[in-house]
Write a protein that holds these residues in place. Structure first.
Motif, PDB file in Angstrom:
ATOM      1  N   GLU A 144      57.499  -3.676  15.062  1.00 48.46           N
ATOM      2  CA  GLU A 144      57.012  -3.706  13.679  1.00 48.46           C
ATOM      3  C   GLU A 144      57.532  -2.513  12.885  1.00 48.46           C
ATOM      4  N   VAL A 145      57.410  -1.311  13.437  1.00 43.93           N
ATOM      5  CA  VAL A 145      57.842  -0.120  12.697  1.00 43.93           C
ATOM      6  C   VAL A 145      59.369  -0.016  12.639  1.00 43.93           C
ATOM      7  N   ALA A 146      60.061  -0.659  13.570  1.00 38.77           N
ATOM      8  CA  ALA A 146      61.529  -0.688  13.518  1.00 38.77           C
ATOM      9  C   ALA A 146      61.990  -1.395  12.248  1.00 38.77           C
ATOM     10  N   GLY A 147      61.209  -2.383  11.813  1.00 34.61           N
ATOM     11  CA  GLY A 147      61.525  -3.094  10.576  1.00 34.61           C
ATOM     12  C   GLY A 147      61.476  -2.187   9.359  1.00 34.61           C
ATOM     13  N   ALA A 148      60.760  -1.076   9.459  1.00 35.55           N
ATOM     14  CA  ALA A 148      60.677  -0.095   8.374  1.00 35.55           C
ATOM     15  C   ALA A 148      61.626   1.085   8.631  1.00 35.55           C
ATOM     16  N   GLY A 149      62.474   0.956   9.660  1.00 31.17           N
ATOM     17  CA  GLY A 149      63.480   1.983   9.919  1.00 31.17           C
ATOM     18  C   GLY A 149      63.101   3.062  10.914  1.00 31.17           C
ATOM     19  N   PHE A 150      62.006   2.866  11.657  1.00 31.83           N
ATOM     20  CA  PHE A 150      61.563   3.879  12.617  1.00 31.83           C
ATOM     21  C   PHE A 150      61.889   3.441  14.042  1.00 31.83           C
ATOM     22  N   ARG A 151      62.543   4.324  14.787  1.00 36.41           N
ATOM     23  CA  ARG A 151      62.830   4.056  16.195  1.00 36.41           C
ATOM     24  C   ARG A 151      61.767   4.757  17.032  1.00 36.41           C
ATOM     25  N   VAL A 152      60.965   3.950  17.719  1.00 37.25           N
ATOM     26  CA  VAL A 152      59.908   4.476  18.576  1.00 37.25           C
ATOM     27  C   VAL A 152      60.035   3.796  19.934  1.00 37.25           C
ATOM     28  N   ARG A 153      59.967   4.591  20.985  1.00 38.24           N
ATOM     29  CA  ARG A 153      60.079   4.072  22.357  1.00 38.24           C
ATOM     30  C   ARG A 153      58.791   4.357  23.119  1.00 38.24           C
ATOM     31  N   PRO A 154      58.598   3.678  24.249  1.00 38.87           N
ATOM     32  CA  PRO A 154      57.406   3.941  25.067  1.00 38.87           C
ATOM     33  C   PRO A 154      57.253   5.432  25.379  1.00 38.87           C
ATOM     34  N   GLY A 155      56.020   5.921  25.220  1.00 43.74           N
ATOM     35  CA  GLY A 155      55.703   7.323  25.475  1.00 43.74           C
ATOM     36  C   GLY A 155      55.846   8.206  24.259  1.00 43.74           C
ATOM     37  N   ASP A 156      56.598   7.755  23.253  1.00 42.73           N
ATOM     38  CA  ASP A 156      56.849   8.586  22.074  1.00 42.73           C
ATOM     39  C   ASP A 156      55.576   8.931  21.306  1.00 42.73           C
ATOM     40  N   LEU A 157      54.597   8.021  21.283  1.00 43.98           N
ATOM     41  CA  LEU A 157      53.364   8.273  20.532  1.00 43.98           C
ATOM     42  C   LEU A 157      52.251   8.803  21.426  1.00 43.98           C
ATOM     43  N   GLY A 158      52.623   9.256  22.616  1.00 43.24           N
ATOM     44  CA  GLY A 158      51.669   9.910  23.502  1.00 43.24           C
ATOM     45  C   GLY A 158      50.836   8.975  24.357  1.00 43.24           C
TER      46      GLY A 158
END
Length: 180
Positions: A70-84
């Motif tokens: 979902e957030v990738a659609g807004a241009g954010f690259r997030v991977r497992p563990g990144d948000l703690g």
């Protein structure tokens, strides 16, 4: 599609992100073995500052991998563990579960859902503007928190990517998740 563990993460030190692991061990009543947030009483710094004797209802942080898409659609690259988070899931509506739901993960582990993670400004420190993607408002003005859920470990066990997650709902009436 069945619900599965996409990734597992833990960190011995306070930092926003947590490195992925081949497995984590959940300890009944404590949380993730070797994780900075494990313990009977609160470990999150803001909670410790307010009252270090309060019970730790945030022993395990779970987040749905679908949020990353979902957030990738807004241009954010997030991977497992990144948000703690400790457990990244796939194929389960975590945010729609009621308080008291039991998540049976793999062969042994059981996590009881206690509430929603309250996203904080650290998310913008990780990726500027990301906080607006994981917190929004409903039409009635209420907050929508999308940064995962928290739980306590009822039965310990080893958790690995690929483990199946079975959902056991509590008796009705169900209570909607709120921040913990």
């Amino acid at each position: 599609m069945s619900a599965v563990v996409a990734a597992v993460s833990r960190n011995e030190e306070y930092s926003f992100t947590k490195p992925n692991r081949e497995s984590i061990t959940l300890l009944a009543g404590l949380g993730v073995e070797g994780d900075v947030h494990a313990g009977v009483t609160v470990k999150h710094r803001s909670r410790v500052k307010a009252d270090p004797t309060q019970p730790n209802l945030r022993q395990v942080h779970l987040i749905h991998e679908e949020l990353f898409e979902e957030v990738a659609g807004a241009g954010f690259r997030v991977r497992p563990g990144d948000l703690g988070e400790n457990v990244t899931t796939r194929g389960i509506d975590l945010l729609g579960l009621p308080v008291g739901t039991l998540l049976r993960i793999g062969d042994e582990a059981v996590v009881e859902v206690t509430g929603l993670r309250n996203p904080c400004a650290q998310i913008d420190g990780f990726r500027h503007g990301l906080l607006k993607q994981v917190v929004s408002r409903r039409d009635d003005g209420g907050l929508v928190r999308k940064a995962g859920i928290m739980g306590v470990v009822r039965e310990g066990g080893v958790v690995r990517p690929g483990d199946v997650i079975r959902v056991e709902l509590p008796a009705e009436p169900h209570r909607e998740l709120d921040r913990v």
